[in-house]
Design a protein around this motif. Structure first.
Motif, PDB file in Angstrom:
ATOM      1  N   ALA A 169      -0.929  -0.429 -14.763  1.00  0.00           N
ATOM      2  CA  ALA A 169      -1.674  -1.688 -14.753  1.00  0.00           C
ATOM      3  C   ALA A 169      -2.428  -1.807 -16.065  1.00  0.00           C
ATOM      4  CB  ALA A 169      -2.640  -1.733 -13.568  1.00  0.00           C
ATOM      5  N   SER A 170      -2.951  -2.973 -16.324  1.00  0.00           N
ATOM      6  CA  SER A 170      -3.720  -3.187 -17.548  1.00  0.00           C
ATOM      7  C   SER A 170      -5.151  -2.697 -17.363  1.00  0.00           C
ATOM      8  CB  SER A 170      -3.737  -4.666 -17.913  1.00  0.00           C
ATOM      9  OG  SER A 170      -4.566  -5.373 -17.007  1.00  0.00           O
ATOM     10  N   PRO A 171      -5.846  -2.371 -18.455  1.00  0.00           N
ATOM     11  CA  PRO A 171      -7.261  -1.992 -18.334  1.00  0.00           C
ATOM     12  C   PRO A 171      -8.105  -3.081 -17.673  1.00  0.00           C
ATOM     13  CG  PRO A 171      -6.401  -1.377 -20.487  1.00  0.00           C
ATOM     14  CD  PRO A 171      -5.337  -2.199 -19.822  1.00  0.00           C
ATOM     15  N   ALA A 172      -7.771  -4.354 -17.913  1.00  0.00           N
ATOM     16  CA  ALA A 172      -8.549  -5.441 -17.325  1.00  0.00           C
ATOM     17  C   ALA A 172      -8.427  -5.436 -15.804  1.00  0.00           C
ATOM     18  CB  ALA A 172      -8.073  -6.779 -17.889  1.00  0.00           C
ATOM     19  N   TYR A 173      -7.218  -5.209 -15.304  1.00  0.00           N
ATOM     20  CA  TYR A 173      -7.034  -5.158 -13.845  1.00  0.00           C
ATOM     21  C   TYR A 173      -7.800  -3.988 -13.249  1.00  0.00           C
ATOM     22  CZ  TYR A 173      -4.897  -4.741  -9.253  1.00  0.00           C
ATOM     23  OH  TYR A 173      -4.706  -4.648  -7.895  1.00  0.00           O
ATOM     24  N   LEU A 174      -7.710  -2.824 -13.893  1.00  0.00           N
ATOM     25  CA  LEU A 174      -8.366  -1.628 -13.374  1.00  0.00           C
ATOM     26  C   LEU A 174      -9.880  -1.770 -13.394  1.00  0.00           C
ATOM     27  CD1 LEU A 174      -6.082   1.058 -15.038  1.00  0.00           C
ATOM     28  CD2 LEU A 174      -6.018   0.239 -12.673  1.00  0.00           C
ATOM     29  N   ALA A 175     -10.424  -2.462 -14.407  1.00  0.00           N
ATOM     30  CA  ALA A 175     -11.868  -2.687 -14.456  1.00  0.00           C
ATOM     31  C   ALA A 175     -12.312  -3.588 -13.310  1.00  0.00           C
ATOM     32  CB  ALA A 175     -12.245  -3.315 -15.794  1.00  0.00           C
ATOM     33  N   ARG A 176     -11.436  -4.473 -12.895  1.00  0.00           N
ATOM     34  CA  ARG A 176     -11.775  -5.432 -11.844  1.00  0.00           C
ATOM     35  C   ARG A 176     -11.520  -4.877 -10.443  1.00  0.00           C
ATOM     36  NH1 ARG A 176      -8.615  -8.848 -13.484  1.00  0.00           N
ATOM     37  NH2 ARG A 176      -7.018  -8.978 -11.855  1.00  0.00           N
ATOM     38  N   ARG A 177     -10.433  -4.129 -10.265  1.00  0.00           N
ATOM     39  CA  ARG A 177     -10.011  -3.718  -8.927  1.00  0.00           C
ATOM     40  C   ARG A 177     -10.051  -2.205  -8.702  1.00  0.00           C
ATOM     41  NH1 ARG A 177      -6.647  -7.300  -6.205  1.00  0.00           N
ATOM     42  NH2 ARG A 177      -6.738  -5.678  -4.589  1.00  0.00           N
ATOM     43  N   GLY A 178     -10.204  -1.430  -9.767  1.00  0.00           N
ATOM     44  CA  GLY A 178     -10.174   0.014  -9.625  1.00  0.00           C
ATOM     45  C   GLY A 178      -8.752   0.540  -9.578  1.00  0.00           C
ATOM     46  N   ALA A 179      -8.613   1.863  -9.689  1.00  0.00           N
ATOM     47  CA  ALA A 179      -7.292   2.485  -9.724  1.00  0.00           C
ATOM     48  C   ALA A 179      -6.983   3.131  -8.381  1.00  0.00           C
ATOM     49  CB  ALA A 179      -7.234   3.540 -10.819  1.00  0.00           C
ATOM     50  N   PRO A 180      -5.733   3.026  -7.923  1.00  0.00           N
ATOM     51  CA  PRO A 180      -5.344   3.723  -6.687  1.00  0.00           C
ATOM     52  C   PRO A 180      -5.402   5.235  -6.900  1.00  0.00           C
ATOM     53  CG  PRO A 180      -3.413   2.849  -7.788  1.00  0.00           C
ATOM     54  CD  PRO A 180      -4.589   2.307  -8.526  1.00  0.00           C
ATOM     55  N   GLN A 181      -5.824   5.960  -5.870  1.00  0.00           N
ATOM     56  CA  GLN A 181      -5.923   7.408  -5.963  1.00  0.00           C
ATOM     57  C   GLN A 181      -4.758   8.113  -5.277  1.00  0.00           C
ATOM     58  OE1 GLN A 181      -8.439   8.740  -7.904  1.00  0.00           O
ATOM     59  NE2 GLN A 181      -8.675   6.535  -8.297  1.00  0.00           N
ATOM     60  N   ALA A 182      -4.016   7.376  -4.469  1.00  0.00           N
ATOM     61  CA  ALA A 182      -2.856   7.915  -3.755  1.00  0.00           C
ATOM     62  C   ALA A 182      -1.893   6.766  -3.492  1.00  0.00           C
ATOM     63  CB  ALA A 182      -3.284   8.566  -2.445  1.00  0.00           C
ATOM     64  N   PRO A 183      -0.604   7.059  -3.282  1.00  0.00           N
ATOM     65  CA  PRO A 183       0.347   5.974  -3.031  1.00  0.00           C
ATOM     66  C   PRO A 183      -0.080   5.050  -1.893  1.00  0.00           C
ATOM     67  CG  PRO A 183       1.515   8.016  -3.442  1.00  0.00           C
ATOM     68  CD  PRO A 183       0.071   8.367  -3.368  1.00  0.00           C
ATOM     69  N   ARG A 205       8.692   4.353  -3.972  1.00  0.00           N
ATOM     70  CA  ARG A 205       8.754   5.745  -3.559  1.00  0.00           C
ATOM     71  C   ARG A 205       8.183   6.654  -4.654  1.00  0.00           C
ATOM     72  NH1 ARG A 205      13.602   7.892  -3.145  1.00  0.00           N
ATOM     73  NH2 ARG A 205      13.156   9.236  -1.357  1.00  0.00           N
ATOM     74  N   PHE A 206       7.445   7.677  -4.221  1.00  0.00           N
ATOM     75  CA  PHE A 206       6.817   8.634  -5.136  1.00  0.00           C
ATOM     76  C   PHE A 206       7.042  10.052  -4.604  1.00  0.00           C
ATOM     77  CE2 PHE A 206       4.566   4.642  -5.186  1.00  0.00           C
ATOM     78  CZ  PHE A 206       4.387   4.371  -6.520  1.00  0.00           C
ATOM     79  N   THR A 213       7.003  10.130  -0.672  1.00  0.00           N
ATOM     80  CA  THR A 213       6.209   9.154   0.069  1.00  0.00           C
ATOM     81  C   THR A 213       6.697   7.763  -0.283  1.00  0.00           C
ATOM     82  OG1 THR A 213       4.228  10.540   0.139  1.00  0.00           O
ATOM     83  CG2 THR A 213       3.902   8.169   0.390  1.00  0.00           C
ATOM     84  N   GLU A 214       6.910   6.947   0.719  1.00  0.00           N
ATOM     85  CA  GLU A 214       7.375   5.578   0.501  1.00  0.00           C
ATOM     86  C   GLU A 214       6.320   4.604   1.008  1.00  0.00           C
ATOM     87  OE1 GLU A 214      11.153   2.694   1.739  1.00  0.00           O
ATOM     88  OE2 GLU A 214      11.401   4.881   1.578  1.00  0.00           O
ATOM     89  N   VAL A 215       6.006   3.611   0.169  1.00  0.00           N
ATOM     90  CA  VAL A 215       4.985   2.622   0.516  1.00  0.00           C
ATOM     91  C   VAL A 215       5.602   1.236   0.429  1.00  0.00           C
ATOM     92  CG1 VAL A 215       2.703   1.699  -0.018  1.00  0.00           C
ATOM     93  CG2 VAL A 215       3.205   4.115  -0.456  1.00  0.00           C
ATOM     94  N   ARG A 216       5.421   0.441   1.457  1.00  0.00           N
ATOM     95  CA  ARG A 216       5.873  -0.950   1.422  1.00  0.00           C
ATOM     96  C   ARG A 216       4.729  -1.787   0.864  1.00  0.00           C
ATOM     97  NH1 ARG A 216      10.210  -3.587   3.014  1.00  0.00           N
ATOM     98  NH2 ARG A 216      10.053  -5.823   3.460  1.00  0.00           N
TER      99      ARG A 216
END
Length: 303
Positions: A169-183, A205-206, A213-216
């Motif tokens: 993701a872009s830095p702007a998105y991460l500043a606004r929404r934060g980063a996922p810590q797990a799938p 899938r990760f 792990t698969e995430v929909r």
């Protein structure tokens, strides 16, 4: 029945290109009557009308267009063969018809194609830029670059690169929404989707430690052009999960930030797809070798 007179094919090609028999005869250095006789001989041999004739112009019929495509390729191959025999520089000539994925073309390939054309001024490139899986035989392609494993046994594949999907993701998105810590956190994020093999790609899938792990996922934007998912990610509206090759420059510059680095994305090989039952022109071999070297250089820089 077979076409034995190459000059007849040249009349077809030049008439289609210039719109009249008179112009074609002038280009070929024959009389209009001779050019007309050649074309009529070809039509009689094939049992099909190749042009609709009028006082103003000659328009290709459906049969004429079909033969024209093959005639152009046949004449290019003959010209290339002559050049290989007579030119001590083994000059490459002719048109390369290449199908490439949309995002890879824009992110990586275009400057490489420019370089190849500069090195081989007798070559032209006709690009089909799409994420659709091109049928190289049906669509008369010389070469297709495609992600994934080869499933059509009629074709041959030369591996060009080994890559994985990367979540970013872009830095702007991460500043606004934060980063996922797990799938599993992806269900809380706006995930940018695109079509893969004609279907919306919504199961990401990760892998870590041999466990998958698969995430929909879901999001407010999707497209049949994967390059748009890339552009939307750069604009800061969501997360994307794409081939690292497509993202390599933006990841290096910091325009996009890799997420979940302890998790590996799906393996995503890139192959050069070639028709197995067709003679491989020298210009096609040269392009495949050129691209293989370029991807090897890129891999070395990434390492």
């Amino acid at each position: 029945m077979k076409i034995e007179n190459v000059a007849d094919l040249r009349v077809l090609v030049e008439t289609a290109r210039r719109g009249s028999l008179t112009a074609a005869s002038r280009e070929l250095g024959v009389t209009p009557a001779a050019a007309s006789a050649m074309l009529k001989r070809l039509e009689a041999l094939l049992g099909a009308r190749l042009f609709e004739r009028s006082t103003r112009a000659m328009r290709l019929t459906v049969e004429g267009q079909t033969l024209l495509d093959y005639a152009n390729r046949a004449l290019e191959l003959l010209e290339e063969g002559e050049a290989q025999l007579l030119d001590t520089g083994a000059r490459l000539i002719g048109t390369l018809r290449i199908s490439v994925p949309s995002d890879l073309a824009r992110s990586v390939l275009l400057p490489w194609f420019d370089e190849f054309l500069a090195l081989n001024p007798g070559v032209q490139i006709s690009l089909s830029v799409s994420d659709r899986l091109a049928d190289v035989m049906r669509d008369s392609m010389d070469l297709a670059l495609r992600y994934g494993d080869l499933v059509d046994s009629r074709l041959v594949a030369r591996p060009l690169a080994s890559t994985r999907r990367v979540l970013c993701a872009s830095p702007a998105y991460l500043a606004r929404r934060g980063a996922p810590q797990a799938p599993e956190d992806l269900v809380k994020h706006n995930c940018l989707t695109f079509h893969l093999n004609g279907r919306r790609y919504v199961s990401w899938r990760f892998e870590r430690g041999g466990e998958w792990t698969e995430v929909r996922i879901s999001g407010d934007r999707g497209a049949d052009d994967a390059a748009l998912a890339h552009q939307w990610a750069l604009a800061g509206v969501g997360l994307t999960y794409k081939s690292e090759l497509d993202l390599v420059h933006d990841l290096a510059s910091g325009a996009l930030v890799r997420l979940l680095p302890e998790w590996d994305g799906e393996h995503y090989p890139l192959n050069a797809i070639l028709p197995s039952n067709r003679f491989l022109p020298a210009r096609v071999r040269a392009m495949v070798d050129f691209l293989a070297a370029k991807f090897e250089e890129l891999a070395a820089r990434r390492a």
